[in-house]
Scaffold this motif. Structure first.
Motif, PDB file in Angstrom:
ATOM      1  N   ARG A  26     214.211  20.215  33.786  1.00  0.00           N
ATOM      2  CA  ARG A  26     213.110  21.083  33.374  1.00  0.00           C
ATOM      3  C   ARG A  26     213.411  21.748  32.028  1.00  0.00           C
ATOM      4  NH1 ARG A  26     211.405  25.917  33.176  1.00  0.00           N
ATOM      5  NH2 ARG A  26     213.183  26.989  34.062  1.00  0.00           N
ATOM      6  N   VAL A  27     214.635  22.219  31.844  1.00  0.00           N
ATOM      7  CA  VAL A  27     215.003  22.946  30.620  1.00  0.00           C
ATOM      8  C   VAL A  27     215.167  21.998  29.436  1.00  0.00           C
ATOM      9  CG1 VAL A  27     216.825  24.330  29.526  1.00  0.00           C
ATOM     10  CG2 VAL A  27     216.050  24.903  31.830  1.00  0.00           C
ATOM     11  N   THR A  28     215.879  20.891  29.641  1.00  0.00           N
ATOM     12  CA  THR A  28     216.218  20.018  28.510  1.00  0.00           C
ATOM     13  C   THR A  28     215.256  18.863  28.303  1.00  0.00           C
ATOM     14  OG1 THR A  28     217.637  18.543  29.800  1.00  0.00           O
ATOM     15  CG2 THR A  28     218.673  20.518  28.852  1.00  0.00           C
ATOM     16  N   LYS A  29     214.462  18.552  29.322  1.00  0.00           N
ATOM     17  CA  LYS A  29     213.540  17.404  29.266  1.00  0.00           C
ATOM     18  C   LYS A  29     214.310  16.093  29.067  1.00  0.00           C
ATOM     19  CE  LYS A  29     209.641  20.088  28.622  1.00  0.00           C
ATOM     20  NZ  LYS A  29     210.122  21.312  29.216  1.00  0.00           N
ATOM     21  N   THR A  30     215.543  16.041  29.583  1.00  0.00           N
ATOM     22  CA  THR A  30     216.368  14.837  29.524  1.00  0.00           C
ATOM     23  C   THR A  30     216.950  14.580  30.907  1.00  0.00           C
ATOM     24  OG1 THR A  30     218.398  16.044  28.968  1.00  0.00           O
ATOM     25  CG2 THR A  30     217.034  15.274  27.118  1.00  0.00           C
ATOM     26  N   PRO A  31     217.359  13.337  31.168  1.00  0.00           N
ATOM     27  CA  PRO A  31     217.998  13.068  32.460  1.00  0.00           C
ATOM     28  C   PRO A  31     219.281  13.879  32.613  1.00  0.00           C
ATOM     29  CG  PRO A  31     217.454  11.022  31.309  1.00  0.00           C
ATOM     30  CD  PRO A  31     217.198  12.137  30.358  1.00  0.00           C
ATOM     31  N   CYS A  32     219.576  14.227  33.811  1.00  0.00           N
ATOM     32  CA  CYS A  32     220.762  15.035  34.091  1.00  0.00           C
ATOM     33  C   CYS A  32     222.024  14.194  33.874  1.00  0.00           C
ATOM     34  CB  CYS A  32     220.702  15.551  35.529  1.00  0.00           C
ATOM     35  SG  CYS A  32     222.041  16.682  35.908  1.00  0.00           S
ATOM     36  N   PRO A  33     222.978  14.702  33.092  1.00  0.00           N
ATOM     37  CA  PRO A  33     224.218  13.950  32.875  1.00  0.00           C
ATOM     38  C   PRO A  33     225.096  13.980  34.131  1.00  0.00           C
ATOM     39  CG  PRO A  33     224.362  16.075  31.804  1.00  0.00           C
ATOM     40  CD  PRO A  33     222.958  15.954  32.349  1.00  0.00           C
ATOM     41  N   ARG A  34     225.995  13.008  34.224  1.00  0.00           N
ATOM     42  CA  ARG A  34     226.903  12.967  35.357  1.00  0.00           C
ATOM     43  C   ARG A  34     228.091  13.881  35.056  1.00  0.00           C
ATOM     44  NH1 ARG A  34     227.287   7.572  38.502  1.00  0.00           N
ATOM     45  NH2 ARG A  34     229.097   8.775  39.128  1.00  0.00           N
ATOM     46  N   LEU A  35     227.993  15.101  35.539  1.00  0.00           N
ATOM     47  CA  LEU A  35     229.024  16.110  35.337  1.00  0.00           C
ATOM     48  C   LEU A  35     229.332  16.776  36.662  1.00  0.00           C
ATOM     49  CD1 LEU A  35     227.577  17.919  32.167  1.00  0.00           C
ATOM     50  CD2 LEU A  35     229.477  16.313  32.209  1.00  0.00           C
TER      51      LEU A  35
END
Length: 138
Positions: A26-35
């Motif tokens: 929602r915040v970044t408008k990018t897929p969530c990184p694997r962290l």
């Protein structure tokens, strides 16, 4: 605004991993990184603050990119600094004013690159021309 950011940051450790990933998207408008959850939480906290208060300045971004690249290092200029460069038998002295304006030949310039262009008649990197940008040994 600051209290809203503080509230959002305080909620990060309390939400589930799935909610954390949704918030990232929602915040970044990018897929969530694997962290890891902790790293994602830290990265999300930074993103929230950057959106609210502004991210890194362009000079800071450039400095970080240069450090990450590891090929060169640029020394920063500071008010009162004088830089000298010999070009075609003539010594050119540039002064950095208290207002960070570059002064050469009784004229004000916005950057060292503009002065280098005025001296040589061609496009130069001002920091490279005045010896502030140095290549690092391999």
């Amino acid at each position: 605004m600051a209290s809203d950011v503080s509230t959002r940051l305080a909620a990060l450790p309390l939400i589930t991993s799935a909610e954390l990933k949704d918030e990232w998207q929602r915040v970044t408008k990018t897929p969530c990184p694997r962290l890891s959850r902790k790293m994602l939480s830290l990265a999300l906290a930074w993103e929230i603050q950057a959106k609210a208060f502004g991210g890194l300045s362009r000079p800071t971004q450039q400095k970080l990119a240069q450090l990450a690249d590891g090929k060169s290092r640029t020394t920063s200029v500071s008010p009162g600094m004088q830089l000298a460069r010999e070009w075609q038998g003539k010594v050119h002295v540039v002064t950095i004013g208290d207002d960070n304006v570059v002064r050469w030949n009784d004229r004000d310039y916005r950057s060292l690159s503009e002065v280098a262009r005025a001296i040589t008649g061609t496009r130069w990197s001002g920091p490279a021309f005045f010896g502030l940008k140095r290549k690092l040994a391999a």
